[in-house]
Design a protein around this motif. Structure first.
Motif, mmCIF file in Angstrom:
data_model
loop_
_atom_site.group_PDB
_atom_site.id
_atom_site.type_symbol
_atom_site.label_atom_id
_atom_site.label_comp_id
_atom_site.label_asym_id
_atom_site.label_seq_id
_atom_site.Cartn_x
_atom_site.Cartn_y
_atom_site.Cartn_z
ATOM 1 N N ILE A 1 73.611 50.313 47.494
ATOM 2 C CA ILE A 1 74.386 49.673 48.542
ATOM 3 C C ILE A 1 75.218 48.581 47.885
ATOM 4 C CG2 ILE A 1 72.435 48.156 49.151
ATOM 5 C CD1 ILE A 1 73.655 48.094 52.038
ATOM 6 N N ASP A 2 76.509 48.671 48.063
ATOM 7 C CA ASP A 2 77.446 47.735 47.439
ATOM 8 C C ASP A 2 77.245 47.745 45.919
ATOM 9 O OD1 ASP A 2 78.102 47.349 50.056
ATOM 10 O OD2 ASP A 2 77.179 45.375 50.226
ATOM 11 N N LEU A 3 76.930 46.610 45.308
ATOM 12 C CA LEU A 3 76.794 46.549 43.853
ATOM 13 C C LEU A 3 75.342 46.649 43.383
ATOM 14 C CD1 LEU A 3 79.378 43.707 43.133
ATOM 15 C CD2 LEU A 3 79.723 46.172 43.005
ATOM 16 N N LEU A 4 74.423 46.976 44.301
ATOM 17 C CA LEU A 4 73.019 47.151 43.954
ATOM 18 C C LEU A 4 72.656 48.631 43.950
ATOM 19 C CD1 LEU A 4 71.463 44.351 46.199
ATOM 20 C CD2 LEU A 4 71.634 44.302 43.718
ATOM 21 N N SER A 5 71.853 49.052 42.992
ATOM 22 C CA SER A 5 71.379 50.435 42.957
ATOM 23 C C SER A 5 69.911 50.456 42.575
ATOM 24 C CB SER A 5 72.196 51.272 41.968
ATOM 25 O OG SER A 5 72.119 50.743 40.661
ATOM 26 N N PHE A 6 69.192 51.484 43.027
ATOM 27 C CA PHE A 6 67.745 51.557 42.820
ATOM 28 C C PHE A 6 67.291 52.986 43.104
ATOM 29 C CE2 PHE A 6 68.956 50.134 47.022
ATOM 30 C CZ PHE A 6 68.256 50.992 47.864
ATOM 31 N N PRO B 1 74.497 41.395 55.510
ATOM 32 C CA PRO B 1 75.447 40.367 55.946
ATOM 33 C C PRO B 1 76.700 40.980 56.577
ATOM 34 C CG PRO B 1 75.582 40.671 53.580
ATOM 35 C CD PRO B 1 74.426 41.516 54.036
ATOM 36 N N PRO B 2 77.458 40.180 57.314
ATOM 37 C CA PRO B 2 78.705 40.678 57.906
ATOM 38 C C PRO B 2 79.691 41.124 56.827
ATOM 39 C CG PRO B 2 78.049 38.590 58.899
ATOM 40 C CD PRO B 2 77.171 38.789 57.714
ATOM 41 N N GLY B 3 80.564 42.053 57.209
ATOM 42 C CA GLY B 3 81.609 42.509 56.299
ATOM 43 C C GLY B 3 81.511 43.999 56.026
ATOM 44 N N TRP B 4 82.303 44.442 55.056
ATOM 45 C CA TRP B 4 82.340 45.855 54.672
ATOM 46 C C TRP B 4 81.230 46.154 53.675
ATOM 47 C CZ3 TRP B 4 84.885 49.316 57.281
ATOM 48 C CH2 TRP B 4 86.013 48.933 58.020
ATOM 49 N N HIS B 5 80.642 47.352 53.806
ATOM 50 C CA HIS B 5 79.581 47.774 52.899
ATOM 51 C C HIS B 5 79.720 49.267 52.610
ATOM 52 C CE1 HIS B 5 77.513 43.922 53.331
ATOM 53 N NE2 HIS B 5 77.765 44.011 54.625
ATOM 54 N N PHE B 6 79.146 49.668 51.490
ATOM 55 C CA PHE B 6 79.167 51.081 51.095
ATOM 56 C C PHE B 6 77.786 51.461 50.590
ATOM 57 C CE2 PHE B 6 79.884 54.547 48.032
ATOM 58 C CZ PHE B 6 80.582 55.437 48.838
ATOM 59 N N ILE B 7 77.222 52.530 51.139
ATOM 60 C CA ILE B 7 75.917 53.011 50.702
ATOM 61 C C ILE B 7 76.073 54.438 50.193
ATOM 62 C CG2 ILE B 7 75.221 53.878 52.981
ATOM 63 C CD1 ILE B 7 72.361 52.793 52.242
ATOM 64 N N PHE B 8 75.364 54.758 49.115
ATOM 65 C CA PHE B 8 75.484 56.092 48.534
ATOM 66 C C PHE B 8 74.133 56.576 48.037
ATOM 67 C CE2 PHE B 8 76.132 53.099 45.096
ATOM 68 C CZ PHE B 8 75.427 53.639 44.027
ATOM 69 N N THR B 9 74.002 57.888 47.903
ATOM 70 C CA THR B 9 72.771 58.499 47.414
ATOM 71 C C THR B 9 73.109 59.631 46.464
ATOM 72 O OG1 THR B 9 72.693 60.038 49.284
ATOM 73 C CG2 THR B 9 71.449 57.977 49.506
ATOM 74 N N ALA C 1 68.119 34.587 45.393
ATOM 75 C CA ALA C 1 69.400 34.085 44.897
ATOM 76 C C ALA C 1 69.617 34.495 43.446
ATOM 77 C CB ALA C 1 69.459 32.568 45.040
ATOM 78 N N ALA C 2 68.529 34.517 42.664
ATOM 79 C CA ALA C 2 68.653 34.889 41.247
ATOM 80 C C ALA C 2 69.066 36.345 41.107
ATOM 81 C CB ALA C 2 67.326 34.645 40.539
ATOM 82 N N GLN C 3 68.452 37.239 41.913
ATOM 83 C CA GLN C 3 68.818 38.655 41.867
ATOM 84 C C GLN C 3 70.244 38.859 42.334
ATOM 85 O OE1 GLN C 3 65.637 40.452 44.210
ATOM 86 N NE2 GLN C 3 64.951 41.536 42.382
ATOM 87 N N GLU C 4 70.646 38.111 43.348
ATOM 88 C CA GLU C 4 72.005 38.252 43.866
ATOM 89 C C GLU C 4 73.025 37.903 42.799
ATOM 90 O OE1 GLU C 4 74.840 36.374 47.366
ATOM 91 O OE2 GLU C 4 72.662 36.251 47.516
ATOM 92 N N LYS C 5 72.768 36.831 42.055
ATOM 93 C CA LYS C 5 73.695 36.427 41.010
ATOM 94 C C LYS C 5 73.696 37.437 39.865
ATOM 95 C CE LYS C 5 74.977 32.523 38.070
ATOM 96 N NZ LYS C 5 74.661 31.120 37.689
ATOM 97 N N ALA C 6 72.508 37.938 39.521
ATOM 98 C CA ALA C 6 72.396 38.881 38.410
ATOM 99 C C ALA C 6 73.102 40.192 38.719
ATOM 100 C CB ALA C 6 70.927 39.136 38.092
#
Length: 399
Positions: A29-34, A47-55, A121-126
């Motif tokens: 989702i967005d810039l996170l992957s798992f 959070p509010p705004g545009w988002h993109f989710i992929f699989t 917050a640390a994960q978000e920045k990373a």
């Protein structure tokens, strides 16, 4: 009768419920992957705004499928709940109607099975999730509908604009399947003058893409009916740049990479328009810097910033820097000059790029044994537009 000891339901925020998703599915989702686990059933606190989710069924560069969605800033109703169910036969997420009926299920899964969008917050920045909002500022519903040609704003790794379909490396027609075409802006960097232009007008159009840029923006506005004119149509070029770059970053879409290059090349080869629209070009440079700061996150080598892969972009930027010196006086164009200075500083520190026009094409070169030989660098000829190499406009005698 004893009082109930069950905890009150968690207060709901915007969330996505992913039902029947097997363990081991590569998700993002967005810039996170798992990789999904058996306990993973979705994402909350979006959070509010545009988002993109992929699989994708594997984490390798197989076909990835994803879709855009939007969370409104404020709503008088309950927070939105988006529900998708995994289709085993197709290997992708499908939409579910009547999301209201799933809210009780979402409450049950909220604490243990829905993972928070921001875990710390640390994960978000990373992971750079704080950058996402800055990379989606010009995206609009109209633009996504045009780009994806889908009511669900869906796109895959194999989706392609017509002009790029035959050039997707490693994919044959069977693998591409029935993918819908992507909507491109119709930019042709080899033809940047109006139909019917001849002589001086055609030559000037070849040297300055300002007419082509204005044509793209005007055509974008005329695509909609009068009833749509009150809606936010967005900025076609900046919005397309954002959406395409993020599709390179998330699903490694080759056609989006080609469209991104066309947008960037169109803007950086403008001259007259730079003076007319300083704020717009400054916004473009700010966006370009944000994107290039994330380009190393692109998988599969699609986004190559080496001397060979980034050579064309480097030439465009050098030419654009020379353009600023031609169209602005010393005390003019502060915003666009500052934008280019910030971009140049980043590229120099990260990749060692030099965008100045101070280079030597001919001279003496000393070899390892001390011998001096005369050398000429032919590869720099295309960048030297001074003196005898300066372009000129010639009036031809029709007779």
């Amino acid at each position: 009768m004893p009082a109930s000891t069950s905890a009150p339901p968690m207060p709901m925020t915007a969330a996505m419920l992913l039902l029947d998703l097997p363990a081991g599915i590569f998700c993002g989702i967005d810039l996170l992957s798992f990789t999904s686990s058996a306990q993973f059933c979705g994402i909350r606190d979006i959070p509010p705004g545009w988002h993109f989710i992929f699989t994708s069924e594997t984490s390798s560069l197989s076909i990835r499928d994803g879709f855009w969605f939007h969370i409104p800033e404020k709503s008088n109703s309950s927070p939105p709940l988006i529900v998708r169910r995994w289709d085993t036969s197709l290997g992708l997420l499908q939409s579910c109607p009547d999301t209201e009926s799933y809210k009780d299920q979402a409450h049950e899964l909220w604490e243990k099975n829905l993972f928070p969008y921001r875990q710390s917050a640390a994960q978000e920045k990373a992971h750079g999730t704080e950058d996402w909002a800055g990379l989606t500022q010009h995206i609009t519903p109209r633009l996504l509908s045009y780009l994806t040609k889908s009511e669900e704003w869906r796109i895959t790794s194999a989706s392609s604009a017509k002009e790029d379909r035959d050039e997707i490396p490693g994919l044959n027609d069977e693998e591409v399947g029935e993918e819908k075409e992507l909507g491109s802006l119709g930019i042709d960097l080899k033809r940047t003058w109006r139909d019917g232009a001849v002589g001086r007008e055609r030559t000037e159009g070849a040297l300055d893409s300002s007419w082509a840029l204005s044509d793209v923006l005007e055509r974008w506005q005329t695509k909609f009916s009068e009833a749509d004119q009150g809606l936010d149509q967005g900025d076609a070029v900046l919005g397309q740049m954002e959406a395409c770059f993020l599709m390179i970053l998330t699903v490694a879409n080759y056609s989006c990479l080609e469209e991104w290059k066309r947008c960037v090349g169109l803007v950086l080869t403008c001259k007259r328009a730079v003076r007319q629209s300083e704020d717009w070009f400054a916004a473009f440079l700010t966006l370009l810097k944000k994107q290039l700061e994330r380009c190393e996150d692109v998988e599969g080598g699609l986004f190559d910033m080496s001397d060979e892969g980034g050579g064309q972009l480097q030439k465009w930027l050098k030419s654009f820097k020379m353009t600023l010196g031609q169209v602005y006086g010393e005390d003019e164009g502060f915003k666009v000059r500052k934008g280019l200075e910030d971009l140049e500083e980043f590229l120099k520190s990260k990749y060692g790029w030099e965008l100045g026009d101070e280079f030597v094409r001919t001279g003496l070169l000393e070899l390892e044994d001390g011998e001096q030989v005369y050398a000429e660098m032919n590869e720099m000829e295309g960048e030297d537009e001074r003196g005898e190499y300066a372009p000129v406009v010639v009036d031809l005698d029709n007779a």
